[in-house]
Design an enzyme around this catalytic site. Structure first.
Site, PDB file in Angstrom:
ATOM      1  N   ALA A 137      54.778  -3.869  43.845  1.00  0.00           N
ATOM      2  CA  ALA A 137      56.100  -4.417  44.190  1.00  0.00           C
ATOM      3  C   ALA A 137      56.037  -5.939  44.335  1.00  0.00           C
ATOM      4  O   ALA A 137      55.048  -6.470  44.849  1.00  0.00           O
ATOM      5  CB  ALA A 137      56.607  -3.783  45.473  1.00  0.00           C
ATOM      6  N   CYS A 165      47.777 -14.805  45.530  1.00  0.00           N
ATOM      7  CA  CYS A 165      48.597 -16.027  45.488  1.00  0.00           C
ATOM      8  C   CYS A 165      48.258 -16.898  46.696  1.00  0.00           C
ATOM      9  O   CYS A 165      49.143 -17.432  47.357  1.00  0.00           O
ATOM     10  CB  CYS A 165      50.088 -15.693  45.450  1.00  0.00           C
ATOM     11  SG  CYS A 165      50.702 -14.764  46.868  1.00  0.00           S
TER      12      CYS A 165
END
Length: 447
Positions: free
Chosen positions: A270, A389
């Site tokens: 997701a 990230c």
């Protein structure tokens, strides 16, 4: 102040006061620990702000969250009461006023002052007026802590990041890269769109953006990504021509490079961007199984796939730390984009600035466990990708090297990115690549 009564001109309601809404949201953000993005979304969905006032509200909320360290430093030098001891609404009003005076050139100084004073109870109006007027008398100048005496303290105020995070970055990357990372940590209007080549070429997508009033350019880092700005792209999302994805995230899919007809598992999928990118790369042939631990997020993947015309994605609930045994050894490619501290996306999520360094310390162990579990699903000759990230060597190179050393059945798989080769892993630094901060690594199962 804006009249909140109905404005019959053009048959529209007048907006409520966006500064008042911004102040209320900032109080909730700080007092209740609400994420700024969630709070802003809830406020905008309330429907009381219209037109340009929605933009002003968003700019104020995100801007103050982003610059709070610097704003509080200024307050502490102009107010007899330190920022942290002021009642929340007074602190929010002062931050809003100073933010407008410092960073919003189109707002007249007198309006920034008077509107900020109007946000607080009468008992505090003199304090707010006095601080903001004093700032104006000083020609909006303030002295940073001396760089030579305390580099972390200097960088903290200059780039509005808590001191402990500055120390963290300095220890990890040194002075030059730390300043580059922090300098790139402020929000901008740069937006990246991954073109859905199942429906159109990058050139056709750029032409469509031009028709919508947006300029764009092709990414220099990864194919099929357009860099643009503004919000003219929204109709193209509805048409399935593209979806929002940073160049760094798209680069991870490009490095994985799944072949048409293969089986791909996305273990922490997701909202689905990498799953979409894999399916498009595979020309909608093969199988992409997208897992997420939160069932309520699966609709994002399913709806996105439908909009993009992707038929090979199957979204299911799944815990990356304990995949079903039926998945063991089944996949040609396994993507493990693990939950992380997010220190590479400070410019998009200003709340992350205030994460405690202590809270980050336990993440590498969790990430390693997820990576080890994901590895069980890779068939011999298959490819395993680990990405984050964040900009934190412990979450990035540390996890990569531990896995490399403890799993001899996998070998690092060198790849080229940004014109450079590597030994199976690379960190994208935002001040050098113009992307999010991102870590990408790649293994092949040799036995």
């Amino acid at each position: 102040m804006v009249d909140i009564k109905k404005n019959r001109k053009n048959g529209q309601k007048a907006s409520a006061n966006p500064r008042k809404f911004a102040a209320d949201s900032l109080v909730k953000w700080e007092k209740l620990g609400k994420y700024a993005g969630l709070e802003a979304a809830a406020t905008l969905e309330g429907g009381e702000l219209h037109g340009a006032d929605r933009g002003l509200y968003s700019a104020l909320v995100y801007g103050v969250v982003e610059r709070s360290v610097t704003l509080d430093y200024i307050i502490d030098r102009l107010s007899s009461t330190p920022a942290k001891k002021l009642e929340p609404i007074v602190r929010a009003a002062l931050r809003l006023g100073l933010y407008q005076l410092l960073y919003m050139d189109k707002i007249p100084d007198h309006a920034a002052v008077s509107e900020s004073v109007a946000l607080v109870p009468k008992r505090a109006s003199g304090l707010v007026n006095g601080v903001l007027r004093a700032f104006l008398r000083g020609e909006k100048n303030f002295e940073l802590p001396p760089r030579g005496d305390d580099l972390a303290g200097h960088l903290s105020v200059k780039y509005s990041v808590p001191r402990e995070l500055c120390v963290f970055f300095l220890d990890a990357y040194g002075e030059a890269d730390t300043e580059g990372i922090l300098d790139s940590s402020f929000g901008g209007d740069r937006l990246c769109l991954r073109v859905n080549t199942l429906k159109c070429s990058p050139e056709a997508a750029a032409s469509r953006l031009s028709e919508l009033g947006a300029e764009s350019r092709l990414s220099k880092i990864v194919p099929h990504v357009l860099v643009t700005s503004g919000n003219e792209f929204l109709s193209g999302i509805d048409e399935g021509l593209w979806f929002v994805q940073d160049e760094a995230s798209a680069a991870a899919v490009a490095v994985l490079s799944p072949e048409k007809g293969s089986v791909v598992l996305d273990m922490c999928a997701a909202p689905g961007g990498k799953s979409f990118g894999c399916a498009i790369t595979m020309e909608n042939e093969g199988s992409v199984r997208s897992f997420d631990i939160h069932e309520n997020k699966l609709s994002l993947i399913r709806d996105g796939a439908k909009r993009l015309g992707i038929e090979i994605i199957e979204a299911d609930v799944g815990d990356g730390k304990s995949p079903a045994e039926e998945l063991f050894g089944c996949a040609d490619y396994v993507l493990c984009d693990a939950p992380c501290s997010g220190l590479g996306v400070l410019s998009k999520k200003p709340d992350i600035r205030y994460k405690s360094v202590a809270d980050i310390a336990g993440l590498p162990g969790v990430q390693y466990d997820i990576l080890c579990s994901a590895a069980k699903c890779v068939k011999q000759g298959g490819v395993l990708m680990y990405s984050t990230c964040t900009l934190n060597p412990a979450e990035n190179e540390g996890v990569f090297m531990r896995f490399r050393d403890e799993h001899p059945e996998f070998e690092p798989m060198p790849f080229e990115l940004c014109g450079m080769g590597n030994d199976g892993y690379a960190t994208l630094m935002p001040h050098k690549t113009g992307t999010d901060g991102f870590f990408i690594s790649k293994f092949i199962r040799v036995r």
